[in-house]
Design a protein around this motif. Structure first.
Motif, mmCIF file in Angstrom:
data_model
loop_
_atom_site.group_PDB
_atom_site.id
_atom_site.type_symbol
_atom_site.label_atom_id
_atom_site.label_comp_id
_atom_site.label_asym_id
_atom_site.label_seq_id
_atom_site.Cartn_x
_atom_site.Cartn_y
_atom_site.Cartn_z
ATOM 1 N N LYS A 153 0.863 -1.177 0.000
ATOM 2 C CA LYS A 153 0.000 0.000 0.000
ATOM 3 C C LYS A 153 0.898 1.223 0.000
ATOM 4 N N TYR A 154 0.732 2.037 -1.031
ATOM 5 C CA TYR A 154 1.559 3.240 -1.168
ATOM 6 C C TYR A 154 0.652 4.468 -1.165
ATOM 7 N N TRP A 155 0.937 5.403 -0.271
ATOM 8 C CA TRP A 155 0.217 6.673 -0.249
ATOM 9 C C TRP A 155 0.964 7.695 -1.101
ATOM 10 N N ALA A 156 0.196 8.584 -1.714
ATOM 11 C CA ALA A 156 0.819 9.685 -2.455
ATOM 12 C C ALA A 156 1.605 10.555 -1.481
ATOM 13 N N THR A 157 2.840 10.854 -1.845
ATOM 14 C CA THR A 157 3.677 11.678 -0.975
ATOM 15 C C THR A 157 3.739 13.126 -1.436
ATOM 16 N N LYS A 158 3.182 13.391 -2.612
ATOM 17 C CA LYS A 158 3.227 14.741 -3.156
ATOM 18 C C LYS A 158 2.087 14.903 -4.147
ATOM 19 N N THR A 159 1.353 15.990 -4.074
ATOM 20 C CA THR A 159 0.263 16.251 -5.012
ATOM 21 C C THR A 159 0.238 17.739 -5.349
ATOM 22 N N ASN A 199 -2.239 17.946 -0.620
ATOM 23 C CA ASN A 199 -2.791 16.949 0.287
ATOM 24 C C ASN A 199 -2.154 15.601 -0.011
ATOM 25 N N ALA A 200 -1.127 15.253 0.733
ATOM 26 C CA ALA A 200 -0.357 14.042 0.455
ATOM 27 C C ALA A 200 -1.153 12.779 0.708
ATOM 28 N N LYS A 201 -2.241 12.847 1.442
ATOM 29 C CA LYS A 201 -3.044 11.659 1.741
ATOM 30 C C LYS A 201 -4.293 11.602 0.865
ATOM 31 N N SER A 202 -4.224 12.218 -0.286
ATOM 32 C CA SER A 202 -5.421 12.275 -1.124
ATOM 33 C C SER A 202 -5.564 11.060 -2.037
ATOM 34 N N ALA A 203 -4.591 10.160 -2.053
ATOM 35 C CA ALA A 203 -4.679 8.978 -2.903
ATOM 36 C C ALA A 203 -3.749 7.892 -2.381
ATOM 37 N N LYS A 258 2.489 11.816 -6.563
ATOM 38 C CA LYS A 258 3.772 11.114 -6.559
ATOM 39 C C LYS A 258 3.711 10.000 -5.521
ATOM 40 N N PHE A 259 4.098 8.792 -5.945
ATOM 41 C CA PHE A 259 4.074 7.628 -5.055
ATOM 42 C C PHE A 259 5.497 7.103 -4.877
#
Length: 603
Positions: free
Chosen positions: A300-306, A310-314, A567-568
């Motif tokens: 499970k990889y969370w987006a670290t940059k958007t 909001n880094a937890k948006s995906a 970014k993941f």
């Protein structure tokens, strides 16, 4: 004259094969006869598959009757001539030899007898699997091959289960009229498979190909030019195997000429870079072939940059680990090897199809590989990694095999332009090192029911003339008549979105959007492109970045407008293909190969 000389080579090879069979007739076939590891094509008839086949000496209890002479002393009164004084007859005892039948019990070896092992299943269960063999035994003049199925050693089957001396080719090929095409159509692309007299796959280069036409001809290297209209019948032959294909070069030389006149939507992107694919993860999925190191937990990889901050948006989370390989150990040639290096994926409902090319093959001009179909209704997240091994029980393994289909060895191009509908899979088989040439683009249609090619088209898209071609390395199939394709116009620093529509065998192209940015500033290659119909947005994948852009096809979004990026941190495991079905979005990662579902991103 390579192809026509090959016809003579084939005859010589057949004579050599017959000679070897004559010599082999004196061999002791109680032991296996080894061959090169070859791919076997299953036929339509079904035969029993056995776990083993042994030639045993049988010892049998045999009763035999023997005649023996035996002397017996018989006390028998035998009258003598002289009588006693009293008038009585005198007798004496005599010895008499008699013969007696004596039954003896003996043990001896009477014959050698073939003994089959356990009945495992029938060959029809492997009709669409990848079947290989490297040995056989001869019983009563018939060959029984020991087979591997999708990489797992299985058992023996009569060679009549294979497609013997068969040629299976695409029945119709339709080419766009392209006066600027410097290459033409490779006739080998129309081959699904050709087999020899034992059902072994024949290398395409060994097939004799001829062209009968008043307008067209085939070159010494096997290419048919599409520079002028005409029809031809292509004949494919190897030994007794023979098939024909009808090829047509369409008449309209202006087909596919359009205009790239959409004003691109500007973005306020900062300079974004990603790592080079050469610096990506190197651990191959094939290392899990013994299954001892099979993955047993999800990623499970969370987006670290958007773009929104909001880094937890995906996030992306594993739904399926692919088999480590689907071919037997020692599969050195590319026709035999079904690699787990997936380049593209596509979902339609619960059907998943993948394009599998061996590592490094995607960059080749005539890149070929296999497509694999999975029925995801039956998929378990982890167990399918174990298919090449014997760690699964046979019945469990067989239930998985019935839900996998492996295509013949076929042209895939870069392998990332994959799409599917209810009945078909489509591949836009373009070369990712073509440097945007003006040659035609090849669209291949595969029937899901058999995973064999049933139709090939070529089309072209030019912006006004051959001087400004549009070659699409990434495309998505919307329906059986429509493609959406992505073009990176590097000289103008923008991405263009094209809708390509088919009517019959003719194609029309229209630019439907453009984004005024390179998105990634250090020339990284696109690793996936898809249209999400539920939200009317495009997704474009790079190594570890995912961009969300308005499509404007349904009026829900502004065409070409950048909506967000993500970014993941995947440990430098690059994205290899995107897919969307309904509202859902999926990505693929290699090393090891897994498909992941994207969460929260579409809302």
């Amino acid at each position: 004259m390579r192809r026509f000389a090959l016809g003579m080579m084939t005859s010589a090879a057949l004579m050599a094969g017959l000679a070897s069979q004559v010599q082999a007739s004196s061999k002791d076939y109680s032991k296996s006869t080894k061959t090169d590891l070859v791919t076997k094509i299953m036929g339509n008839k079904s035969y029993q598959v056995y776990s083993s086949l042994k030639l045993e000496e049988v010892t049998k209890k045999v009763k035999t009757k023997t005649k023996e002479k035996k002397k017996y002393t018989v006390k028998k009164k035998v009258a003598v001539k002289k009588k006693s004084k009293k008038g009585k007859t005198k007798y004496k005892t005599v010895k008499q030899v008699k013969y007696k039948w004596v039954t003896k019990t003996a043990y001896k070896n009477v014959k050698k007898k073939w003994k089959f092992g356990k009945k495992l299943t029938v060959s029809a269960d492997f009709r669409y699997a990848h079947v290989q063999s490297k040995s056989y035994k001869v019983k009563d003049g018939k060959r029984y091959y020991y087979i591997y199925v999708n990489g797992r050693p299985v058992g023996y089957v009569n060679e009549k289960a294979f497609a013997l001396s068969k040629a299976n080719v695409v029945s119709q090929v339709s080419l766009v009229n392209n006066p600027s095409d410097s290459v033409g159509f490779n006739a080998e692309d129309a081959i699904n498979y050709v087999t020899d007299q034992h059902g072994s796959l024949v290398d395409n280069d060994s097939v004799e190909i001829s062209c009968k036409s008043a307008e067209l001809n085939i070159s010494d290297t096997g290419y048919v030019s599409s520079r002028k209209a005409g029809t031809a019948v292509l004949t494919f032959k190897y030994g007794k195997a023979k098939a024909t294909s009808k090829l047509t070069v369409r008449g309209d030389a202006k087909e596919g000429i359009s205009s790239a006149d959409v004003t691109p939507v500007k973005t306020d992107l900062p300079e974004i870079e990603t790592w080079s694919a050469n610096d990506g993860a190197r651990l191959s999925s094939s290392s899990t072939i013994t299954s001892k190191d099979a993955v047993s937990s999800s990623h499970k990889y969370w987006a670290t940059k958007t773009m929104s901050g909001n880094a937890k948006s995906a996030d992306i989370e594993t739904i399926f680990y692919h088999p480590a390989v689907l071919s037997a150990p020692g599969s050195s040639n590319l026709e035999a090897k079904v690699s787990s290096a997936v380049q593209g994926i596509d979902f339609y409902d619960n059907d998943l199809v993948t394009s599998n090319l061996d590592l490094g093959q995607a960059d080749n001009w005539e890149a070929r590989g296999h497509m694999v179909y999975y029925n995801m209704r039956k998929v378990k997240k982890y167990n399918w990694q174990l298919i090449p091994s014997k760690m699964l029980s046979f019945n469990t393994w067989l239930s998985y095999i019935k839900n996998i289909k492996v295509s013949p060895y076929m042209k895939l191009g870069h392998g990332q332009s994959v799409g599917s509908t209810k009945k078909y899979v489509y591949v836009l088989a373009n070369w990712n090192r073509s440097n945007n040439w003006s040659n035609s683009q090849e669209l291949i249609r595969v029937k899901k029911s058999t995973m064999e090619i049933d139709k090939i088209w070529t089309f072209k898209v030019w912006n006004g003339s051959a001087k400004y071609p549009r070659i699409f390395l990434n495309a998505d199939v919307i329906d059986d008549n429509t493609l959406l394709a992505l073009f990176h116009n590097a000289s103008k620093h923008r991405y263009e979105y094209w809708k390509i529509s088919r009517s019959g065998d003719s194609f029309k192209a229209k630019e439907v959007g453009a984004t005024g940015s390179d998105l990634i500033s250090n020339s990284a290659e696109v690793q996936g492109f898809v249209w999400n119909s539920a939200y009317d947005v495009y997704y474009i994948a790079f190594n570890d970045y995912l961009f969300k852009i308005g499509a404007g096809l349904d009026g829900k979004t502004d065409a070409g407008k950048l909506l967000n990026y993500y970014k993941f941190d995947t440990g430098r495991r690059e994205f290899e293909g995107l897919s969307s079905y309904g509202p859902e979005l999926y990505v693929n990662l290699n090393h090891p190969t897994e498909t992941l579902k994207v969460n929260h991103i579409t809302k």
